[in-house]
Design a protein around this motif. Structure first.
Motif, short mmCIF file in Angstrom:
data_model
loop_
_atom_site.label_atom_id
_atom_site.label_comp_id
_atom_site.label_asym_id
_atom_site.label_seq_id
_atom_site.Cartn_x
_atom_site.Cartn_y
_atom_site.Cartn_z
N GLN A 1 -7.43 12.83 -2.45
CA GLN A 1 -6.73 11.99 -3.44
C GLN A 1 -7.72 11.20 -4.29
OE1 GLN A 1 -4.03 9.79 -0.76
NE2 GLN A 1 -2.43 10.40 -2.19
N LEU A 2 -8.75 10.65 -3.64
CA LEU A 2 -9.77 9.90 -4.38
C LEU A 2 -10.45 10.80 -5.41
CD1 LEU A 2 -11.74 7.72 -1.78
CD2 LEU A 2 -10.27 6.91 -3.63
N VAL B 1 0.83 -1.21 0.00
CA VAL B 1 0.00 0.00 0.00
C VAL B 1 0.86 1.26 0.00
CG1 VAL B 1 -1.69 1.34 1.35
CG2 VAL B 1 -1.95 -1.15 1.12
N ARG B 2 1.84 1.31 0.89
CA ARG B 2 2.64 2.52 1.06
C ARG B 2 3.70 2.70 -0.01
NH1 ARG B 2 3.46 4.01 7.13
NH2 ARG B 2 3.40 6.04 6.15
N GLY B 3 3.97 1.65 -0.73
CA GLY B 3 4.96 1.72 -1.79
C GLY B 3 6.29 1.15 -1.37
N SER C 1 5.59 6.05 -4.55
CA SER C 1 5.17 4.80 -5.20
C SER C 1 3.99 4.14 -4.48
CB SER C 1 6.35 3.82 -5.30
OG SER C 1 6.78 3.45 -4.02
N ALA C 2 3.34 4.89 -3.58
CA ALA C 2 2.18 4.37 -2.85
C ALA C 2 1.04 4.08 -3.82
CB ALA C 2 1.73 5.37 -1.79
N THR C 3 0.20 3.11 -3.46
CA THR C 3 -0.95 2.73 -4.27
C THR C 3 -2.22 3.26 -3.61
OG1 THR C 3 0.17 0.70 -4.96
CG2 THR C 3 -2.21 0.78 -5.26
N LEU C 4 -2.95 4.10 -4.31
CA LEU C 4 -4.21 4.63 -3.79
C LEU C 4 -5.20 3.48 -3.64
CD1 LEU C 4 -5.95 7.09 -2.99
CD2 LEU C 4 -6.59 7.28 -5.41
N GLN C 5 -5.74 3.33 -2.46
CA GLN C 5 -6.68 2.26 -2.17
C GLN C 5 -8.09 2.74 -2.48
OE1 GLN C 5 -5.41 -0.93 -1.05
NE2 GLN C 5 -3.73 0.25 -1.93
#
Length: 128
Positions: free
Chosen positions: A110-111, A44-46, A52-56
């Motif tokens: 962010q969403l 999740v955090r990259g 490099s974090a992944t938006l959940q």
């Protein structure tokens, strides 16, 4: 100063909230969605840091299947979407409590910027 250690952790299944109870009966509830979105896992955090974090997305109805203690310093949450690689230290959980409003508002922003949603995509399959 280190974070306080809860004396009890309780999962409220219907509300999908994790309650952390500290000395003097002080308690805080965190939604499972919030905990899933801010999982401390590299997934999740990259792996290479925040950039490099992944938006959940689509995690509004996520729940827990299990909670495991990790030594004396953390818990591991097992989410019903299969995610279970994050280890939530007492310090990290307390930070999530203290900065909940700021973190959550940033996530919602962010969403919105990504045109994404908290709602799951596709057909929701639930176990009763």
């Amino acid at each position: 100063m280190s974070a306080p250690i809860p004396i009890q952790v309780h999962y409220h299944k219907q509300a999908r909230e994790l309650e952390l109870i500290y000395e003097d009966e002080v308690s805080f509830r965190l939604s499972v969605e919030y905990l899933r979105v801010f999982s401390p896992s590299a997934e999740v955090r990259g792996h290479g840091g925040p950039e490099s974090a992944t938006l959940q997305v689509g995690k509004k109805h996520v729940g827990l299947t299990n909670i495991s203690q990790v030594g004396r310093y953390a818990i591991k949450l097992h989410f019903d979407d299969g995610h279970d690689s994050g280890i939530y230290s007492w310090e990290y959980l307390y930070d999530l409590i203290q900065r909940r409003e700021s973190y959550w508002n940033g996530y919602l922003k962010q969403l919105e910027q990504a045109g994404a949603s908290r709602e799951p995509q596709g057909i929701e399959i639930r176990q009763l």
